[in-house]
Scaffold this active site. Structure first.
Site: not given
Ligand code: NAD
Length: 434
Positions: A255, A265, A322, A262, A86, A259, A155, A11, A252
């Site tokens: 599969g 969890k 995916k 997101c 998270t 997974g 993603e 993100v 729809l």
């Molecule tokens: N991946 C997705 O498609 C997506 C989509 C929507 C929402 N989200 C939400 O966004 C959030 C992030 O997801 P993500 O997939 O980008 O996670 P990610 O694991 O790819 O990235 C999170 C980053 O945060 C860093 N981090 C953790 N604690 C830190 C700190 N104190 N200081 C600095 N950096 C720190 C980690 O080292 C890691 O690089 C999650 O809550 C997720 O649910 C993700």
């Protein structure tokens, strides 16, 4: 505007690149030094379609910087976006908020001038209240507002979704913070829907949306089971359903189960959060249970085609959760692969982008092939687990020639059944005879 992004992952990085492209001065901070070093060297740490070109452009323009220093990122920032993970708590399955709370505590020390702290991470209702309290305790003099700014990017489409979001939800209980965010998102004015809501509603919108999408996948998978038993064809049924504008034609595709980082969890976190409020979310709970079961069932389906023979060579195409991403977190493909490895000594895998991430998760328990054909060489069965576009265009005569037995299990319904059978394959897919 000066923007700090805390957490430079799936993100944080595309968001940083996108906001820098709009002319903001963006600093991405992460606690993983190797990640920041790679980005400083111009190496992308994730795969996202279209990200690389834009990344180099904004870095070259001096609009995007990387650091491990929270003080460097946050000092003087107008907006701090929290985009740390998270993940699910291993036991309770609730959202583990330790990273976001630690980040809030750390950043609080460096706030100077009025700052909006916007939570992009997916967090349970009330997390904004706690972040606010942490900052107040750590730096009582800080001038700030905490808002919820849920992220809806997909993603594989992160760049597209940044520039063309379906909606921008701003969950702010303060007018001042809302105005700062409207200024930041001004380039989207007239191009997308803005939804200005309270912080708790905003936090809930994200979970309610993801849980709904997960249930939609679960629903079509159940319909696929029904079609298999009844002789109907799920592709025809899904098309017929999707033409109803109240239902819509997205999500729809039957599969092997949902997974990714997101849906699993967030459905779990939603169910646990509701229990805390004394509410039972029966639909979501059923969805979670069924989805876990489905992956085991799919592995059994594959193994039954080779009669459980542990010597049979299984070629697996697709490891990411995916197509379009290198992300293997909670990938159904990886769960199914783990089941296959339990019963077969001879598994070859190929994924266009996710080989390194898969290797980190399962090590050397499988052979890693350079392409689909190397994986398929001498195989007794070919299994498609991820919907990468290139798998749609497999050279079937070539596969037939190099495989030991012409058997394909297509858990993404990617191939044209008629074509596959015409080429002499035994073909098994989902929710339809062929
Ligand atoms: N991946 C997705 O498609 C997506 C989509 C929507 C929402 N989200 C939400 O966004 C959030 C992030 O997801 P993500 O997939 O980008 O996670 P990610 O694991 O790819 O990235 C999170 C980053 O945060 C860093 N981090 C953790 N604690 C830190 C700190 N104190 N200081 C600095 N950096 C720190 C980690 O080292 C890691 O690089 C999650 O809550 C997720 O649910 C993700």
């Amino acid at each position: 505007m000066k923007i700090a992004i805390v957490g430079t992952g799936y993100v944080g990085l595309p968001t940083g690149v996108g906001l820098a492209e709009f002319g903001n001065d963006v600093v991405c901070v992460d606690k993983i030094a190797g990640k920041i070093e790679a980005l400083k060297q111009g190496q992308l740490t994730i795969y996202e379609d279209g990200l690389e070109e834009l990344f180099h452009k904004v870095v070259k323009a001096g609009k995007l910087h990387f650091t491990t220093s929270m003080s460097e990122a946050v000092s003087g920032a107008d907006v701090v976006l929290l985009a740390v993970g998270t993940p699910p708590h291993p036991v309770t399955k609730e959202a583990d908020l330790q990273y976001i709370y630690a980040a809030a505590q750390e950043l609080a020390q460096y706030l100077d001038g009025y700052t909006v702290i916007a939570t992009k991470s997916t967090v349970p209702v009330g997390t904004g209240d706690e972040i606010e309290a942490i900052i107040k305790r750590t730096n009582p003099k800080a001038d700030y507002d905490v808002i919820s700014l849920p992220e809806f990017l997909r993603e594989g489409f992160a760049v597209h979704d940044f520039f063309a979001p379906d909606r921008i939800v701003i969950g702010a209980d303060s007018e001042k913070a809302r105005n700062v965010m409207l200024k930041l998102y001004k380039p989207f004015e007239g191009k997308t829907q803005f939804l200005l809501v309270g912080r708790k509603s905003s936090e809930t919108i994200k979970y309610a949306s993801n849980a709904f999408l997960a249930m939609k996948i679960h629903y079509i998978n159940e319909m696929a089971d029904f079609c298999e038993a009844s002789g109907a064809n799920i592709s025809e049924v899904a098309r017929g359903m999707g033409l109803d504008s109240r239902i819509g034609n997205k999500f729809l595709n039957p599969g092997p189960g949902y997974g990714g980082s997101c849906f699993p969890k967030d459905t779990n976190a939603m169910a646990q959060m509701a229990k805390k409020f004394g509410v039972h979310l029966h639909l979501i709970e059923t969805t979670i249970a069924y989805n876990d079961e489905r992956k085991v069932e799919m592995a059994k389906r594959v193994l039954s085609v080779v009669n459980g023979n542990p010597e049979a060579k299984i070629a697996v195409l697709g490891l990411a959760f995916k197509g379009g991403t290198d992300d293997c977190r909670e990938s159904p493909a990886m769960d199914i692969l783990r089941e296959l490895i339990k019963c077969s000594h001879n598994v070859s895998v190929y994924d266009p982008k996710a080989m390194d991430n898969a290797h980190r998760l399962i090590g050397d328990s499988v052979n890693y092939a350079a392409d689909a054909y190397e994986a398929a060489k001498n195989a007794d069965i070919l299994v498609i687990l991820t919907e990468w576009e290139e798998f749609r265009h497999l050279d079937l005569p070539k596969l037939k020639e190099i495989m030991n037995k012409p058997k394909i299990v297509d858990l993404r319904n990617m191939l044209g059944a008629e074509e596959v059978c015409k080429n002499g394959f035994e073909y098994c897919c989902i929710g339809r005879k062929h």
